[in-house]
Write an enzyme that holds these catalytic residues in place. Structure first.
Site, PDB file in Angstrom:
ATOM      1  N   ARG A  95       0.917  -1.142   0.032  1.00 36.63           N
ATOM      2  CA  ARG A  95       0.237   0.283   0.185  1.00 36.63           C
ATOM      3  C   ARG A  95       1.038   1.467  -0.164  1.00 36.63           C
ATOM      4  NH1 ARG A  95      -2.733   3.732   0.550  1.00 36.63           N
ATOM      5  NH2 ARG A  95      -4.679   4.532   0.469  1.00 36.63           N
TER       6      ARG A  95
ATOM      7  N   GLU B 189     -11.451   4.967  -5.553  1.00 28.84           N
ATOM      8  CA  GLU B 189     -11.765   3.708  -5.855  1.00 28.84           C
ATOM      9  C   GLU B 189     -11.978   3.120  -6.565  1.00 28.84           C
ATOM     10  OE1 GLU B 189     -12.486   1.196  -2.747  1.00 28.84           O
ATOM     11  OE2 GLU B 189     -11.053   2.822  -1.117  1.00 28.84           O
TER      12      GLU B 189
ATOM     13  N   ARG C 298      -0.933  -5.684   4.283  1.00 26.98           N
ATOM     14  CA  ARG C 298      -0.443  -4.992   3.014  1.00 26.98           C
ATOM     15  C   ARG C 298       1.188  -4.401   3.837  1.00 26.98           C
ATOM     16  NH1 ARG C 298      -5.285  -1.417   0.013  1.00 26.98           N
ATOM     17  NH2 ARG C 298      -5.643  -1.008   2.812  1.00 26.98           N
TER      18      ARG C 298
END
Length: 187
Positions: free
Chosen positions: A74, A82, A116
């Protein structure tokens, strides 16, 4: 250690002595934890590898070395739209064109709630998070009342109406998720 201290504090009233003992025990337990926390916070892990998949505008997979599992990354400091949000596909495609198949370096300190690795992604020394913001494909994470790492680049992208900022009604991803939820949770 406490017995030596108790001799010196013998003349304290009993209620003060009990509070002092509790404080000493608390400090004795907290010091190792604080030292470990400081050491963990100061530890940065740098890994190099090849980008094998781009999930969206701020998440990707990196193959670090043979025999090791893929590293899900990330990108730190940014928040891209999104996938189901306006500008989400464009943000993913821009990141994909820039880094897919390329050798990158990830400098991370922590993992997020989804497992992540959260870190700074560099391609040939260039900060890719900064690049995404400059191109208008991501917002900057602000920390409490502080602006965040790429605030100036965000302002420049807005003024130039680049990427998602070409739409005056562009909605920050955090507000979009708050209102509609994550795209990944939808059937």
């Amino acid at each position: 250690m406490l017995k030596n201290l108790s001799f010196k504090l013998y003349f304290w009233p009993k209620d003060q002595w009990i509070r002092a003992q509790a404080a000493i025990k608390l400090i004795a337990y907290l010091i190792p934890a604080l030292i470990a926390l400081q050491a963990t916070a100061a530890t940065q892990r740098e890994q190099s590898g090849v980008v094998t998949r781009v999930v969206d505008g701020d998440t990707l997979w990196v193959k670090t070395s043979a025999g090791q599992p893929l590293l899900k990354v990330r990108i730190q400091g940014i928040d891209a739209p999104e996938i189901c949000q306006a500008g989400g596909v464009a943000a993913r495609e821009a990141l994909k064109r820039r880094v897919l198949g390329q050798s990158v370096t990830v400098t991370s300190r922590t993992f997020d709630d989804y497992g992540r690795s959260v870190g700074i992604l560099r391609l040939g020394g260039q900060d890719i998070g900064r690049w995404q913001v400059v191109q208008g494909h991501a917002w900057v994470y602000s920390y409490r009342r502080q602006q965040g790492p790429y605030a100036e680049e965000l302002n420049q992208a807005r003024l130039a109406r680049r990427g998602v900022f070409s739409d005056a009604a562009a909605e920050e991803p955090r507000l979009f998720r708050k209102r509609r939820g994550s795209c990944h949770l939808r059937p």
